[in-house]
Scaffold this motif. Sequence first.
Motif, PDB file in Angstrom:
ATOM      1  N   ASP A  12     -67.120 110.603  90.422  1.00  0.00           N
ATOM      2  CA  ASP A  12     -65.855 111.306  90.160  1.00  0.00           C
ATOM      3  C   ASP A  12     -65.356 111.023  88.746  1.00  0.00           C
ATOM      4  O   ASP A  12     -64.917 111.937  88.042  1.00  0.00           O
ATOM      5  CB  ASP A  12     -64.794 110.901  91.185  1.00  0.00           C
ATOM      6  CG  ASP A  12     -65.077 111.459  92.572  1.00  0.00           C
ATOM      7  OD1 ASP A  12     -65.919 112.382  92.690  1.00  0.00           O
ATOM      8  OD2 ASP A  12     -64.455 110.972  93.538  1.00  0.00           O
ATOM      9  N   ASP A  13     -65.430 109.763  88.314  1.00  0.00           N
ATOM     10  CA  ASP A  13     -64.991 109.412  86.958  1.00  0.00           C
ATOM     11  C   ASP A  13     -65.875 110.071  85.902  1.00  0.00           C
ATOM     12  O   ASP A  13     -65.381 110.573  84.890  1.00  0.00           O
ATOM     13  CB  ASP A  13     -64.992 107.893  86.754  1.00  0.00           C
ATOM     14  CG  ASP A  13     -63.848 107.204  87.474  1.00  0.00           C
ATOM     15  OD1 ASP A  13     -62.862 107.888  87.849  1.00  0.00           O
ATOM     16  OD2 ASP A  13     -63.939 105.974  87.667  1.00  0.00           O
ATOM     17  N   GLU A  14     -67.198 110.049  86.117  1.00  0.00           N
ATOM     18  CA  GLU A  14     -68.118 110.698  85.174  1.00  0.00           C
ATOM     19  C   GLU A  14     -67.847 112.197  85.097  1.00  0.00           C
ATOM     20  O   GLU A  14     -67.836 112.785  84.018  1.00  0.00           O
ATOM     21  CB  GLU A  14     -69.573 110.451  85.588  1.00  0.00           C
ATOM     22  CG  GLU A  14     -70.028 109.022  85.392  1.00  0.00           C
ATOM     23  CD  GLU A  14     -71.376 108.739  86.033  1.00  0.00           C
ATOM     24  OE1 GLU A  14     -72.058 107.810  85.558  1.00  0.00           O
ATOM     25  OE2 GLU A  14     -71.748 109.413  87.025  1.00  0.00           O
ATOM     26  N   GLN A  15     -67.608 112.800  86.254  1.00  0.00           N
ATOM     27  CA  GLN A  15     -67.342 114.237  86.283  1.00  0.00           C
ATOM     28  C   GLN A  15     -66.044 114.568  85.544  1.00  0.00           C
ATOM     29  O   GLN A  15     -65.993 115.541  84.782  1.00  0.00           O
ATOM     30  CB  GLN A  15     -67.277 114.724  87.734  1.00  0.00           C
ATOM     31  CG  GLN A  15     -67.297 116.229  87.828  1.00  0.00           C
ATOM     32  CD  GLN A  15     -67.436 116.705  89.250  1.00  0.00           C
ATOM     33  OE1 GLN A  15     -66.524 117.332  89.727  1.00  0.00           O
ATOM     34  NE2 GLN A  15     -68.536 116.399  89.916  1.00  0.00           N
ATOM     35  N   ARG A  16     -64.995 113.782  85.746  1.00  0.00           N
ATOM     36  CA  ARG A  16     -63.726 114.006  85.030  1.00  0.00           C
ATOM     37  C   ARG A  16     -63.939 113.899  83.523  1.00  0.00           C
ATOM     38  O   ARG A  16     -63.452 114.730  82.759  1.00  0.00           O
ATOM     39  CB  ARG A  16     -62.671 112.995  85.482  1.00  0.00           C
ATOM     40  CG  ARG A  16     -61.824 113.466  86.640  1.00  0.00           C
ATOM     41  CD  ARG A  16     -60.616 112.557  86.867  1.00  0.00           C
ATOM     42  NE  ARG A  16     -60.997 111.217  87.296  1.00  0.00           N
ATOM     43  CZ  ARG A  16     -61.386 110.907  88.532  1.00  0.00           C
ATOM     44  NH1 ARG A  16     -61.429 111.819  89.465  1.00  0.00           N
ATOM     45  NH2 ARG A  16     -61.715 109.662  88.835  1.00  0.00           N
ATOM     46  N   SER A  17     -64.669 112.867  83.094  1.00  0.00           N
ATOM     47  CA  SER A  17     -64.927 112.687  81.662  1.00  0.00           C
ATOM     48  C   SER A  17     -65.761 113.831  81.108  1.00  0.00           C
ATOM     49  O   SER A  17     -65.472 114.360  80.026  1.00  0.00           O
ATOM     50  CB  SER A  17     -65.640 111.356  81.409  1.00  0.00           C
ATOM     51  OG  SER A  17     -64.791 110.280  81.710  1.00  0.00           O
ATOM     52  N   ARG A  19     -66.119 116.935  82.277  1.00  0.00           N
ATOM     53  CA  ARG A  19     -65.353 118.180  82.252  1.00  0.00           C
ATOM     54  C   ARG A  19     -64.293 118.167  81.164  1.00  0.00           C
ATOM     55  O   ARG A  19     -64.026 119.198  80.535  1.00  0.00           O
ATOM     56  CB  ARG A  19     -64.735 118.451  83.616  1.00  0.00           C
ATOM     57  CG  ARG A  19     -65.788 118.868  84.630  1.00  0.00           C
ATOM     58  CD  ARG A  19     -65.194 119.190  85.963  1.00  0.00           C
ATOM     59  NE  ARG A  19     -66.248 119.599  86.894  1.00  0.00           N
ATOM     60  CZ  ARG A  19     -66.015 119.980  88.126  1.00  0.00           C
ATOM     61  NH1 ARG A  19     -64.782 120.014  88.602  1.00  0.00           N
ATOM     62  NH2 ARG A  19     -67.018 120.333  88.902  1.00  0.00           N
ATOM     63  N   ALA A  20     -63.697 117.017  80.915  1.00  0.00           N
ATOM     64  CA  ALA A  20     -62.714 116.914  79.823  1.00  0.00           C
ATOM     65  C   ALA A  20     -63.394 117.162  78.477  1.00  0.00           C
ATOM     66  O   ALA A  20     -62.848 117.862  77.611  1.00  0.00           O
ATOM     67  CB  ALA A  20     -62.045 115.542  79.836  1.00  0.00           C
ATOM     68  N   PHE A  21     -64.582 116.610  78.308  1.00  0.00           N
ATOM     69  CA  PHE A  21     -65.330 116.813  77.065  1.00  0.00           C
ATOM     70  C   PHE A  21     -65.694 118.285  76.881  1.00  0.00           C
ATOM     71  O   PHE A  21     -65.511 118.853  75.809  1.00  0.00           O
ATOM     72  CB  PHE A  21     -66.589 115.943  77.066  1.00  0.00           C
ATOM     73  CG  PHE A  21     -67.517 116.232  75.925  1.00  0.00           C
ATOM     74  CD1 PHE A  21     -67.216 115.797  74.641  1.00  0.00           C
ATOM     75  CD2 PHE A  21     -68.678 116.961  76.131  1.00  0.00           C
ATOM     76  CE1 PHE A  21     -68.061 116.085  73.579  1.00  0.00           C
ATOM     77  CE2 PHE A  21     -69.533 117.247  75.078  1.00  0.00           C
ATOM     78  CZ  PHE A  21     -69.220 116.813  73.799  1.00  0.00           C
ATOM     79  N   VAL A  22     -66.205 118.924  77.931  1.00  0.00           N
ATOM     80  CA  VAL A  22     -66.577 120.342  77.857  1.00  0.00           C
ATOM     81  C   VAL A  22     -65.344 121.188  77.554  1.00  0.00           C
ATOM     82  O   VAL A  22     -65.380 122.082  76.697  1.00  0.00           O
ATOM     83  CB  VAL A  22     -67.273 120.800  79.163  1.00  0.00           C
ATOM     84  CG1 VAL A  22     -67.433 122.316  79.206  1.00  0.00           C
ATOM     85  CG2 VAL A  22     -68.634 120.117  79.297  1.00  0.00           C
ATOM     86  N   ARG A  23     -64.244 120.921  78.226  1.00  0.00           N
ATOM     87  CA  ARG A  23     -62.997 121.666  77.993  1.00  0.00           C
ATOM     88  C   ARG A  23     -62.535 121.492  76.542  1.00  0.00           C
ATOM     89  O   ARG A  23     -62.148 122.456  75.884  1.00  0.00           O
ATOM     90  CB  ARG A  23     -61.932 121.200  78.984  1.00  0.00           C
ATOM     91  CG  ARG A  23     -60.727 122.089  79.065  1.00  0.00           C
ATOM     92  CD  ARG A  23     -59.800 121.775  80.252  1.00  0.00           C
ATOM     93  NE  ARG A  23     -59.643 120.373  80.605  1.00  0.00           N
ATOM     94  CZ  ARG A  23     -60.256 119.761  81.631  1.00  0.00           C
ATOM     95  NH1 ARG A  23     -61.069 120.427  82.406  1.00  0.00           N
ATOM     96  NH2 ARG A  23     -60.040 118.485  81.865  1.00  0.00           N
ATOM     97  N   LEU A  24     -62.596 120.271  76.036  1.00  0.00           N
ATOM     98  CA  LEU A  24     -62.226 120.011  74.642  1.00  0.00           C
ATOM     99  C   LEU A  24     -63.102 120.828  73.700  1.00  0.00           C
ATOM    100  O   LEU A  24     -62.600 121.496  72.788  1.00  0.00           O
ATOM    101  CB  LEU A  24     -62.365 118.527  74.314  1.00  0.00           C
ATOM    102  CG  LEU A  24     -62.330 118.173  72.821  1.00  0.00           C
ATOM    103  CD1 LEU A  24     -60.969 118.501  72.230  1.00  0.00           C
ATOM    104  CD2 LEU A  24     -62.712 116.734  72.594  1.00  0.00           C
ATOM    105  N   HIS A  25     -64.413 120.763  73.900  1.00  0.00           N
ATOM    106  CA  HIS A  25     -65.332 121.491  73.027  1.00  0.00           C
ATOM    107  C   HIS A  25     -65.013 122.988  73.010  1.00  0.00           C
ATOM    108  O   HIS A  25     -64.917 123.599  71.950  1.00  0.00           O
ATOM    109  CB  HIS A  25     -66.778 121.254  73.470  1.00  0.00           C
ATOM    110  CG  HIS A  25     -67.747 122.142  72.785  1.00  0.00           C
ATOM    111  ND1 HIS A  25     -68.092 122.006  71.461  1.00  0.00           N
ATOM    112  CD2 HIS A  25     -68.435 123.216  73.236  1.00  0.00           C
ATOM    113  CE1 HIS A  25     -68.941 122.962  71.128  1.00  0.00           C
ATOM    114  NE2 HIS A  25     -69.175 123.700  72.188  1.00  0.00           N
ATOM    115  N   LEU A  26     -64.825 123.567  74.183  1.00  0.00           N
ATOM    116  CA  LEU A  26     -64.551 125.007  74.273  1.00  0.00           C
ATOM    117  C   LEU A  26     -63.212 125.367  73.638  1.00  0.00           C
ATOM    118  O   LEU A  26     -63.118 126.326  72.861  1.00  0.00           O
ATOM    119  CB  LEU A  26     -64.597 125.466  75.730  1.00  0.00           C
ATOM    120  CG  LEU A  26     -65.960 125.384  76.405  1.00  0.00           C
ATOM    121  CD1 LEU A  26     -65.833 125.679  77.895  1.00  0.00           C
ATOM    122  CD2 LEU A  26     -66.953 126.320  75.743  1.00  0.00           C
TER     123      LEU A  26
END
Length: 156
Positions: A12-17, A19-26
Amino acid sequence: MNDAEPVPWLSDDEQRSWRAFVRLHLKLSARLAADLQSHSGLSAADFEVLVALTDVPEGRVRFQDLAKEIDWEQSRLSHQIRRMIKRDLVTREECAEDGRGAYVAISAHGRAVIEAAAPKHVVAVRRLVVDALTPEEFAELGRLSAKLTDRIEREP
C-alpha cells in the motif's frame, strides 16, 4: 522474472508513493507544456529540440545524434523537425562527409524564440518545483532522478 513466478505486487505504501510520482510527472509535464505554449507558442517538443541545439556551441547536431540525445525515435524526430522547419525554428543541412547524413541547426529565428521563452520557463520551473523544496530536498530529487535514469539506461 518468468511467467510462472508470482508478481510481487506493490505494498500500500509503495503504491501510494508510485501513484504520487506518476501524478506529479503528468501534472508537471502538462503544466509546463501549457505554460510554454501560452507564453511562447512553443510546444514542449519544440522546446526540447531547441534546448538540445542550444546546448552545443555551433547550434547544430547530426540528426541521429539529436535523436539519441533527446531519446526519440527517428520517425518522431523527422516529423517534428519538418514542422519546425516550416516555422523557421530550425534548418536541415546536408552533411558533406556523409551524403546520407544531415544536420539539424537552430535558425536565427529559433534562437530568438528560445532566448525569449527560456527565462519564462525557468520562472515556472522555479515556482512549481525549486521554490517548493528546500535546497537539500531539491538536491536529493536530483540524486534520485539521476539514480533512476542510470538504472533505466542500463536495462536491456
